[in-house]
Design a protein around this motif. Structure first.
Motif, short mmCIF file in Angstrom:
data_model
loop_
_atom_site.label_atom_id
_atom_site.label_comp_id
_atom_site.label_asym_id
_atom_site.label_seq_id
_atom_site.Cartn_x
_atom_site.Cartn_y
_atom_site.Cartn_z
N GLU A 186 101.15 120.37 41.04
CA GLU A 186 100.47 119.40 41.92
C GLU A 186 100.55 119.82 43.38
O GLU A 186 99.63 119.58 44.17
CB GLU A 186 101.02 118.00 41.73
N SER A 188 100.71 123.02 44.35
CA SER A 188 99.80 124.16 44.45
C SER A 188 98.37 123.68 44.65
O SER A 188 97.62 124.22 45.49
CB SER A 188 99.91 125.03 43.19
N ALA A 189 97.97 122.66 43.89
CA ALA A 189 96.62 122.12 44.03
C ALA A 189 96.42 121.49 45.41
O ALA A 189 95.35 121.64 46.02
CB ALA A 189 96.38 121.08 42.93
N GLU A 193 93.73 122.78 48.26
CA GLU A 193 92.74 121.87 48.83
C GLU A 193 92.84 121.83 50.36
O GLU A 193 91.81 121.82 51.06
CB GLU A 193 92.92 120.47 48.25
#
Length: 243
Positions: A186, A188-189, A193
């Motif tokens: 999470e 990394s995402a 973004e």
């Protein structure tokens, strides 16, 4: 490559550092942000490898405010309660803001050593986030920023590096461990973004099958194949961005 021991005056005191010069004129300067066990011979070896590619490499002691400390055995330090407590006190007591302030002095130290031109930064473990934050705070001085098994790069903390993505002008490379509690999927995402929205030129690469600390030879989870892959990526990244 010969190591030169230097002292860097900062706003908070004097930080010891190792400066590694290439045989000829340096292609560029690189600041290597240490991992949690502090400066140690294996970091010298890593800096020498970078210097062998033509870079002048500065390895500062980020824990200088608490010197003397250690030494720590990277294979056992977090398994022994006494050393684990001591290490965590050093890590949490050396805030991102402290290292951000120090980084201006580190950059000045390169200039004082007649190392001019582009600068790259690379950090391991706790150093990964500090490398990214340095790139955000000194965008006109840092051209390339790399992090390997960096922890908490996109956490809920107010000093999390992803919050400063909009200030980064450098190209960024982030190498993550396949399983890393300090940088779960999470995060990394969230980091990806933040970079996308800020239009940061970046790559986030997942090294499947290796653990947090895989790049560093004296670490308990060192992975030779993964470490050599990291070297291939890092040297190509610096060659493209620093010359």
């Amino acid at each position: 490559m010969a190591k030169q021991d230097i002292e860097i005056k900062t706003e908070d005191g004097v930080a010891k550092a190792g400066l590694f010069r290439p045989a000829g004129t340096a292609r560029a300067g690189v600041i290597l942000y240490m991992y949690a066990f502090g400066p140690r011979p294996v970091l010298d070896v890593m800096a020498e490898r970078l210097a062998g590619q033509g870079y002048a490499v500065l390895v500062p002691d980020l824990f200088y405010r608490n010197a003397p400390y250690g030494p720590f055995d990277a294979k056992t330090a977090f398994a022994v309660e006494e050393t684990k407590v001591a290490l965590m006190a050093l890590v949490t007591g050396t805030t991102q803001e402290m290292t951000i302030r120090d980084s201006g002095s580190f950059l000045d130290a390169l200039v004082a050593a007649d190392i001019n031109g582009p600068v790259g930064v690379v950090g391991y473990c706790m150093g990964g986030g500090r490398a990214l934050n340095a790139a955000a705070i000194y965008p006109d001085r840092i051209t390339a920023a790399a992090s390997f098994h960096g922890g908490n790069l996109a956490s809920d903390a107010p000093d999390s590096p992803h919050r400063k993505a909009a200030s980064i002008k450098a190209r960024v490379y982030v190498g993550t461990a396949g399983v890393d509690r300090s940088f779960p999927p999470e995060q990394s995402a969230r980091l990806a973004e933040a970079f996308r929205v800020a239009e940061v030129d970046h790559v986030i690469e997942n090294y499947v099958g290796v653990g947090h600390g895989w790049c560093v030879p004296d670490h308990g989870v060192y992975d030779e194949a993964g470490a050599e892959r990291h070297w291939k990526r890092l040297l190509a990244f610096f060659a493209e961005t620093l010359g």
